[in-house]
Design a protein around this motif. Structure first.
Motif, mmCIF file in Angstrom:
data_model
loop_
_atom_site.group_PDB
_atom_site.id
_atom_site.type_symbol
_atom_site.label_atom_id
_atom_site.label_comp_id
_atom_site.label_asym_id
_atom_site.label_seq_id
_atom_site.Cartn_x
_atom_site.Cartn_y
_atom_site.Cartn_z
ATOM 1 N N LEU A 140 14.134 48.043 -14.189
ATOM 2 C CA LEU A 140 14.935 46.840 -14.016
ATOM 3 C C LEU A 140 14.764 45.936 -15.236
ATOM 4 C CD1 LEU A 140 16.778 45.167 -12.129
ATOM 5 C CD2 LEU A 140 14.709 44.060 -11.265
ATOM 6 N N PRO A 141 15.774 45.855 -16.082
ATOM 7 C CA PRO A 141 15.670 44.983 -17.255
ATOM 8 C C PRO A 141 15.802 43.514 -16.863
ATOM 9 C CG PRO A 141 17.844 45.959 -17.134
ATOM 10 C CD PRO A 141 17.039 46.579 -16.031
ATOM 11 N N ALA A 142 15.171 42.670 -17.625
ATOM 12 C CA ALA A 142 15.287 41.228 -17.409
ATOM 13 C C ALA A 142 16.646 40.744 -17.899
ATOM 14 C CB ALA A 142 14.176 40.492 -18.140
ATOM 15 N N PRO A 143 17.171 39.653 -17.330
ATOM 16 C CA PRO A 143 18.444 39.101 -17.815
ATOM 17 C C PRO A 143 18.451 38.837 -19.315
ATOM 18 C CG PRO A 143 17.842 38.061 -15.747
ATOM 19 C CD PRO A 143 16.684 38.925 -16.143
ATOM 20 N N THR A 144 17.318 38.410 -19.869
ATOM 21 C CA THR A 144 17.250 38.153 -21.317
ATOM 22 C C THR A 144 17.433 39.445 -22.111
ATOM 23 O OG1 THR A 144 14.835 38.293 -21.109
ATOM 24 C CG2 THR A 144 15.817 36.090 -21.171
ATOM 25 N N ASP A 145 16.929 40.571 -21.574
ATOM 26 C CA ASP A 145 17.108 41.865 -22.237
ATOM 27 C C ASP A 145 18.580 42.272 -22.238
ATOM 28 O OD1 ASP A 145 14.350 42.158 -22.671
ATOM 29 O OD2 ASP A 145 14.064 43.040 -20.677
ATOM 30 N N ILE A 146 19.264 41.987 -21.123
ATOM 31 C CA ILE A 146 20.690 42.335 -21.015
ATOM 32 C C ILE A 146 21.510 41.496 -21.987
ATOM 33 C CG2 ILE A 146 22.684 42.375 -19.468
ATOM 34 C CD1 ILE A 146 20.637 42.742 -17.147
ATOM 35 N N ILE A 147 21.208 40.215 -22.057
ATOM 36 C CA ILE A 147 21.921 39.322 -22.984
ATOM 37 C C ILE A 147 21.689 39.759 -24.424
ATOM 38 C CG2 ILE A 147 22.035 36.951 -23.869
ATOM 39 C CD1 ILE A 147 21.334 36.028 -21.005
ATOM 40 N N GLU A 148 20.489 40.213 -24.711
ATOM 41 C CA GLU A 148 20.150 40.651 -26.074
ATOM 42 C C GLU A 148 21.016 41.815 -26.525
ATOM 43 O OE1 GLU A 148 16.219 42.165 -28.590
ATOM 44 O OE2 GLU A 148 16.009 41.485 -26.511
ATOM 45 N N VAL A 149 21.393 42.679 -25.571
ATOM 46 C CA VAL A 149 22.232 43.835 -25.904
ATOM 47 C C VAL A 149 23.544 43.402 -26.534
ATOM 48 C CG1 VAL A 149 23.516 45.788 -24.943
ATOM 49 C CG2 VAL A 149 21.213 45.294 -24.120
ATOM 50 N N PHE A 150 24.123 42.295 -26.044
ATOM 51 C CA PHE A 150 25.404 41.809 -26.565
ATOM 52 C C PHE A 150 25.310 41.406 -28.033
ATOM 53 C CE2 PHE A 150 25.941 41.078 -21.959
ATOM 54 C CZ PHE A 150 27.150 41.722 -21.770
ATOM 55 N N THR A 189 22.608 42.776 -30.202
ATOM 56 C CA THR A 189 22.047 43.883 -30.985
ATOM 57 C C THR A 189 22.965 45.111 -31.030
ATOM 58 O OG1 THR A 189 20.847 44.695 -29.034
ATOM 59 C CG2 THR A 189 19.683 43.151 -30.495
ATOM 60 N N ASP A 190 23.796 45.284 -29.999
ATOM 61 C CA ASP A 190 24.649 46.480 -29.925
ATOM 62 C C ASP A 190 26.123 46.099 -29.749
ATOM 63 O OD1 ASP A 190 24.730 49.271 -30.102
ATOM 64 O OD2 ASP A 190 24.775 49.527 -27.931
ATOM 65 N N TYR A 191 26.495 44.954 -30.290
ATOM 66 C CA TYR A 191 27.846 44.443 -30.062
ATOM 67 C C TYR A 191 28.927 45.331 -30.669
ATOM 68 C CZ TYR A 191 27.751 42.619 -34.870
ATOM 69 O OH TYR A 191 27.670 42.504 -36.227
ATOM 70 N N GLU A 192 28.633 46.006 -31.791
ATOM 71 C CA GLU A 192 29.641 46.861 -32.427
ATOM 72 C C GLU A 192 30.026 48.021 -31.511
ATOM 73 O OE1 GLU A 192 28.649 48.169 -36.317
ATOM 74 O OE2 GLU A 192 28.592 46.155 -37.168
ATOM 75 N N ASN A 193 29.022 48.675 -30.930
ATOM 76 C CA ASN A 193 29.302 49.767 -29.987
ATOM 77 C C ASN A 193 30.054 49.270 -28.769
ATOM 78 O OD1 ASN A 193 28.400 52.229 -31.041
ATOM 79 N ND2 ASN A 193 26.269 51.763 -30.566
ATOM 80 N N LEU A 194 29.645 48.126 -28.246
ATOM 81 C CA LEU A 194 30.309 47.557 -27.070
ATOM 82 C C LEU A 194 31.764 47.236 -27.372
ATOM 83 C CD1 LEU A 194 27.511 45.188 -25.693
ATOM 84 C CD2 LEU A 194 28.427 47.222 -24.565
ATOM 85 N N ILE A 195 32.032 46.677 -28.537
ATOM 86 C CA ILE A 195 33.412 46.335 -28.916
ATOM 87 C C ILE A 195 34.254 47.599 -29.053
ATOM 88 C CG2 ILE A 195 34.855 45.429 -30.776
ATOM 89 C CD1 ILE A 195 32.666 43.326 -31.272
ATOM 90 N N ASN A 196 33.720 48.611 -29.768
ATOM 91 C CA ASN A 196 34.478 49.852 -29.993
ATOM 92 C C ASN A 196 34.799 50.561 -28.679
ATOM 93 O OD1 ASN A 196 34.431 49.470 -32.770
ATOM 94 N ND2 ASN A 196 32.535 50.635 -33.041
ATOM 95 N N HIS A 197 33.831 50.636 -27.803
ATOM 96 C CA HIS A 197 34.059 51.298 -26.509
ATOM 97 C C HIS A 197 34.981 50.456 -25.616
ATOM 98 C CE1 HIS A 197 31.378 54.736 -26.895
ATOM 99 N NE2 HIS A 197 30.452 53.948 -27.418
ATOM 100 N N SER A 198 34.834 49.135 -25.693
ATOM 101 C CA SER A 198 35.658 48.246 -24.864
ATOM 102 C C SER A 198 37.128 48.333 -25.240
ATOM 103 C CB SER A 198 35.178 46.794 -24.996
ATOM 104 O OG SER A 198 33.885 46.640 -24.478
ATOM 105 N N ILE A 199 37.415 48.434 -26.529
ATOM 106 C CA ILE A 199 38.810 48.507 -26.998
ATOM 107 C C ILE A 199 39.524 49.697 -26.361
ATOM 108 C CG2 ILE A 199 40.264 48.996 -29.009
ATOM 109 C CD1 ILE A 199 38.295 47.295 -30.666
ATOM 110 N N ILE A 200 38.856 50.845 -26.333
ATOM 111 C CA ILE A 200 39.462 52.047 -25.748
ATOM 112 C C ILE A 200 39.685 51.868 -24.245
ATOM 113 C CG2 ILE A 200 39.161 54.514 -25.342
ATOM 114 C CD1 ILE A 200 39.696 53.753 -28.259
ATOM 115 N N ALA A 235 24.782 45.624 -19.242
ATOM 116 C CA ALA A 235 25.665 44.913 -20.175
ATOM 117 C C ALA A 235 27.094 45.446 -20.084
ATOM 118 C CB ALA A 235 25.137 45.047 -21.601
ATOM 119 N N SER A 236 27.248 46.759 -20.040
ATOM 120 C CA SER A 236 28.592 47.346 -19.935
ATOM 121 C C SER A 236 29.211 47.049 -18.574
ATOM 122 C CB SER A 236 28.531 48.858 -20.172
ATOM 123 O OG SER A 236 27.557 49.465 -19.358
ATOM 124 N N THR A 237 28.372 47.002 -17.528
ATOM 125 C CA THR A 237 28.867 46.648 -16.198
ATOM 126 C C THR A 237 29.407 45.217 -16.179
ATOM 127 O OG1 THR A 237 27.251 48.135 -15.162
ATOM 128 C CG2 THR A 237 28.277 46.466 -13.753
#
Length: 235
Positions: free
Chosen positions: A21-31, A33-44, A206-208
């Motif tokens: 179970l990740p902490a909320p701060t860990d989930i926010i950090e993903v946005f 540290t990994d925003y490029e992957n999230l953006i690329n996958h989100s666009i599709i 984060a993706s959820t």
């Protein structure tokens, strides 16, 4: 906010591993540290959701109009389409991948199949429940079936139609994501599966969150359009 605070406190206080179970701060950090992957996958995923939703609207409208004008088509197709909705979508997605490959097409088709029926049912229900007095009035005026549809049935069914659109809007992103889970190379569903296999639950959360946000945006856009259309209709 209270739930998030308790969640954060519990994870830190009891030293719960991130893979459980990740902490909320860990989930926010993903946005960040990994925003490029999230953006690329989100666009599709967004493209699949929008294109599938728009095509579902078009097909449902055309089918609803056809069923209203030709009674035999309504009697034959409506029960058949009702039966198809009893098939779990999770069993359809793998077949679409086998038939159409791992690209965008099977995901778009999955969105169409998921969104089409609620729109059609709401539209047909609106067309069938027009006040009989209005229909009789148009008959006394010798209005054609087309004129009755354009000037009476369709305007009176718009509110019901938007109810179906709102329901389908909540399913669009989810349907695309489920299709990506079961076969794909890019998209938020693929991102979630890869993160899950790596026990990176912070990325899964984060993706959820993004999927929920996109679904809310879809519903919000439909609601805005609904208000504008109904306002113009009442002018």
């Amino acid at each position: 906010m209270v739930i998030i605070a308790v969640w954060q406190f519990a994870v830190v206080q009891f030293d719960i591993p991130q893979y459980l179970l990740p902490a909320p701060t860990d989930i926010i950090e993903v946005f960040f540290t990994d925003y490029e992957n999230l953006i690329n996958h989100s666009i599709i995923t967004i493209f699949e959701s929008i294109s599938g939703f728009m095509l579902a609207v078009l097909i449902a409208l055309l089918m609803g109009i056809l069923m209203d004008f030709v009674d035999i088509i309504r009697k034959c197709l409506y029960p058949l389409m009702l039966i198809t909705q009893m098939i779990p979508t999770i069993t359809i997605a793998p077949l679409l991948v086998i038939w159409f490959g791992f690209g965008i097409l099977p995901k778009t088709l999955m969105v169409i199949l998921t969104c089409f029926f609620p729109i059609l049912v709401s539209f047909v229900d609106g067309l069938e429940n027009v006040d009989k007095d209005y229909l009789n009035l148009f008959k006394t005026m010798n209005a054609s079936k087309l004129d009755t549809f354009i000037h009476l049935k369709f305007p009176m069914s718009i509110e019901k139609l938007f109810s179906g659109l709102k329901i389908s809007a909540t399913y669009a992103v989810m349907a695309a994501t489920v299709a990506e889970w079961l076969g794909g190379t890019v998209g938020l569903g693929v991102y979630m599966v890869r993160s899950k296999k790596a026990y990176a639950l912070d990325k899964v959360f984060a993706s959820t969150i993004l999927i929920v946000i996109f679904s809310l945006i879809f519903v919000g856009v439909v609601q805005i359009i609904r208000k504008k259309v109904l306002k113009n209709r009442n002018v």
